[in-house]
Scaffold this motif. Structure first.
Motif, short mmCIF file in Angstrom:
data_model
loop_
_atom_site.label_atom_id
_atom_site.label_comp_id
_atom_site.label_asym_id
_atom_site.label_seq_id
_atom_site.Cartn_x
_atom_site.Cartn_y
_atom_site.Cartn_z
N HIS A 1 -24.33 35.93 5.45
CA HIS A 1 -23.65 37.01 5.02
C HIS A 1 -24.76 37.95 4.79
N GLN B 1 -22.80 39.15 10.06
CA GLN B 1 -21.50 39.03 9.81
C GLN B 1 -20.79 38.49 11.41
N TYR C 1 -15.58 41.38 7.14
CA TYR C 1 -15.54 42.20 8.17
C TYR C 1 -14.36 42.37 8.73
#
Length: 315
Positions: free
Chosen positions: A171, A74, A307
């Motif tokens: 991801h 992230q 996030y």
């Protein structure tokens, strides 16, 4: 802008100033225009305060702070989205990656035309059990499944053409296999360069033996996604068809046997073939439904944020 240096970090306050000074020295020596993006992945040791101080002294320093720890993938995703350089360099913040490698990596992208150059830590200074052994196993498995002949998929020191980082979706915990993601996205000119690796100077490693399990599961995921990610019905539908045909054949056999062969009075439900047929047809139907659901999900755009950013500097 020539170069964006993207540095994900977690609790690396002691090394940040030294790393910054080292990078700036290299950039100024070679007259590069640059930016340094520190991605603070939920540090609790004052790393963000150091980044704020550096950004006040140098406008080339930019920062992104996460509300909590979301993981390296992230952090890289956020850094890639914010990067403006024609070449993007990623490195770890623990001083184990050497900024002196940047000029050669830059030339391999701009002059030799590579899409991605992955570093290879040929000589490592990590724990054999915690990092070296899992890395060797996963690198071998990744080479086998992806067809990419790289020795070190998970090296933090990499160089990318800007188009690559803008198209690759990092991801989950897929940062280990970014070269595979790039290949699946259509970027085929991927190379490797032996880079210097240094012993950790401050703090301790953030990796444990859980990377062994996570890496294995991620490898299975990326293999499946590369083969069937855009056509899940080809996988689930095939299995569903085979199971349904097996179940149907058993049902047909039971029906013919009941009408013309078997002794009277024996119930079909008392025969094991009946349960094989029932189970196979039910599973076949479920796999078909899984394939249809997968196709439907592909038509839906992912909009959920992975996030949450607390603060940005110069962005």
């Amino acid at each position: 802008m020539d170069i964006s240096v993207v540095i994900p970090l977690l609790n690396e306050q002691e090394s940040l100033t030294e790393l910054y000074q080292w990078i700036v020295k290299v950039m100024r020596t070679h007259s590069y225009s640059y930016e340094i993006l520190f991605i603070d992945d939920g540090s609790t040791d004052g790393s963000w305060n150091t980044i704020q101080t550096l950004s006040k002294e140098d406008s080339n320093v930019k920062g992104i702070q996460f509300l909590r720890n979301y993981g390296k993938s992230q952090a890289l995703h956020a850094g890639f989205e914010a990067a403006n350089g024609e070449v993007v360099i990623t490195m770890d913040a623990d001083l184990q990656d050497n900024p002196e490698e940047i000029p050669e990596l830059y030339d391999l992208i701009t002059k030799d035309g590579y899409d991605l150059i992955s570093g290879w830590k040929k000589k490592r200074y990590d724990s054999v059990i915690a990092k070296n052994l899992p890395s060797k196993l996963f690198n071998a498995a990744a080479r086998k499944t992806s067809g990419l002949k790289l020795h070190d998929f998970n090296c933090g020191l990499k160089a990318y053409k800007k188009d690559v980082v803008k198209h690759v979706d990092v991801h989950g915990e897929m940062h280990r296999y970014i070269p595979v993601l790039a290949k699946n996205a259509g970027f085929n000119k991927i190379g490797e360069k032996v880079v210097l690796h240094q012993a950790r100077k401050y703090g301790k490693t953030k990796f444990g033996m859980n990377r062994f399990v996570n890496g294995f599961l991620d490898l299975i995921t990326i293999w499946f996604m590369s083969r069937f990610g855009k056509r899940p019905m080809h996988f689930f539908g095939l299995i569903g068809t085979i199971l349904f045909i097996i179940g149907f054949c058993f049902s047909l056999y039971l029906g013919i046997d009941k009408l013309f062969i078997a002794k009277k009075g024996r119930l079909i439900a008392q025969r094991p073939e009946f349960y094989i047929a029932l189970t196979a047809m039910i599973l076949g139907t479920q796999f078909f439904l899984a394939g249809f659901l997968g196709e439907i999900m592909l038509t839906s755009k992912r909009t959920k944020e992975r996030y949450h950013i607390s603060e940005k500097i110069h962005l």
